[in-house]
Design a protein around this motif. Sequence first.
Motif, PDB file in Angstrom:
ATOM      1  N   VAL A  19       0.793  -1.739   0.104  1.00 37.41           N
ATOM      2  CA  VAL A  19       0.070   0.336   0.001  1.00 37.41           C
ATOM      3  C   VAL A  19       0.756   1.590  -0.277  1.00 37.41           C
ATOM      4  O   VAL A  19       0.708   2.359  -0.485  1.00 37.41           O
ATOM      5  N   LEU A  20       1.501   1.332   0.911  1.00 38.25           N
ATOM      6  CA  LEU A  20       3.568   2.539   1.139  1.00 38.25           C
ATOM      7  C   LEU A  20       3.389   2.606  -0.409  1.00 38.25           C
ATOM      8  O   LEU A  20       3.894   3.733  -0.328  1.00 38.25           O
ATOM      9  N   TRP A  21       3.685   1.717  -0.881  1.00 45.00           N
ATOM     10  CA  TRP A  21       4.615   1.597  -2.105  1.00 45.00           C
ATOM     11  C   TRP A  21       3.656   1.911  -3.374  1.00 45.00           C
ATOM     12  O   TRP A  21       4.663   3.375  -3.965  1.00 45.00           O
ATOM     13  N   GLN A  22       3.001   2.058  -3.244  1.00 43.83           N
ATOM     14  CA  GLN A  22       1.470   2.074  -4.145  1.00 43.83           C
ATOM     15  C   GLN A  22       1.644   3.423  -4.062  1.00 43.83           C
ATOM     16  O   GLN A  22       1.109   4.412  -5.273  1.00 43.83           O
ATOM     17  N   HIS A  23       1.009   4.014  -2.841  1.00 46.74           N
ATOM     18  CA  HIS A  23       0.249   5.408  -2.818  1.00 46.74           C
ATOM     19  C   HIS A  23       0.884   5.957  -1.707  1.00 46.74           C
ATOM     20  O   HIS A  23       0.707   6.971  -1.635  1.00 46.74           O
ATOM     21  N   GLY A  24       2.074   5.505  -1.834  1.00 48.22           N
ATOM     22  CA  GLY A  24       3.005   7.064  -1.241  1.00 48.22           C
ATOM     23  C   GLY A  24       2.675   7.177   0.709  1.00 48.22           C
ATOM     24  O   GLY A  24       1.946   6.178   0.998  1.00 48.22           O
ATOM     25  N   PRO A  25       3.510   7.983   1.353  1.00 45.22           N
ATOM     26  CA  PRO A  25       2.812   8.200   2.720  1.00 45.22           C
ATOM     27  C   PRO A  25       1.289   8.208   3.058  1.00 45.22           C
ATOM     28  O   PRO A  25       0.492   9.234   1.956  1.00 45.22           O
ATOM     29  N   SER A  26       0.734   7.040   4.289  1.00 45.20           N
ATOM     30  CA  SER A  26      -0.678   7.506   4.441  1.00 45.20           C
ATOM     31  C   SER A  26      -0.635   6.947   5.750  1.00 45.20           C
ATOM     32  O   SER A  26       0.292   7.110   6.317  1.00 45.20           O
ATOM     33  N   THR A  27      -2.214   7.562   5.999  1.00 43.21           N
ATOM     34  CA  THR A  27      -2.168   7.767   7.308  1.00 43.21           C
ATOM     35  C   THR A  27      -2.839   6.074   8.316  1.00 43.21           C
ATOM     36  O   THR A  27      -3.076   5.343   6.546  1.00 43.21           O
ATOM     37  N   VAL A  28      -2.876   5.606   9.254  1.00 44.98           N
ATOM     38  CA  VAL A  28      -3.388   4.857   9.623  1.00 44.98           C
ATOM     39  C   VAL A  28      -4.779   4.359   8.927  1.00 44.98           C
ATOM     40  O   VAL A  28      -5.148   2.730   7.892  1.00 44.98           O
ATOM     41  N   ARG A  29      -6.025   4.989   8.739  1.00 45.24           N
ATOM     42  CA  ARG A  29      -6.895   5.338   8.175  1.00 45.24           C
ATOM     43  C   ARG A  29      -6.863   5.009   6.487  1.00 45.24           C
ATOM     44  O   ARG A  29      -7.364   4.133   6.367  1.00 45.24           O
ATOM     45  N   PHE A  30      -5.948   5.086   6.372  1.00 42.36           N
ATOM     46  CA  PHE A  30      -5.757   5.235   4.650  1.00 42.36           C
ATOM     47  C   PHE A  30      -5.493   3.492   4.013  1.00 42.36           C
ATOM     48  O   PHE A  30      -6.122   2.629   3.601  1.00 42.36           O
ATOM     49  N   VAL A  31      -4.595   3.536   5.123  1.00 37.22           N
ATOM     50  CA  VAL A  31      -3.783   1.945   5.025  1.00 37.22           C
ATOM     51  C   VAL A  31      -4.952   0.594   5.210  1.00 37.22           C
ATOM     52  O   VAL A  31      -4.810  -0.321   4.965  1.00 37.22           O
TER      53      VAL A  31
END
Length: 139
Positions: A19-31
């Motif tokens: 998820v982080l590789w695909q979308h970049g920096p993210s919140t816990v909610r987004f992940v």
Amino acid sequence: MSKSSLPKPTESELEILQVLWQHGPSTVRFVNDELSRRREVGYTTTLKLLQLMLEKGLVLRDDDSKTHVYRAAVREEETQGLLIDKFVESAFGGSAMKLVMQALGNRRTSREELAQIRRLLNDIEIQNDTTPPSTDDAP
């Protein structure tokens, strides 16, 4: 970071890293929302996994705002390399040839994939021909 010093992610941690590789920096909610698209995952489970991943050095956390933002601390290619090296060693006795033969023998390979494999093999062959032999064995 060398391959040997990279922490090996668990299957759940690898899902988060994807998820982080695909979308970049993210919140816990987004992940958590992204993970929940594939299977039911609780928010607190995602939070705990990210906290453990922070301790292991797999992710970094930005604490500047009220909402913590996590980003991958390891590169996708390095992580894939580490995992494939361990997999080849444990499942195929270190033989890349056995891995490739198994992978190609278990499914239909398209003409395009075969052409890409041929190009890759040609590139490796050229690289091997132009790389001087290792001096590790020299007295």
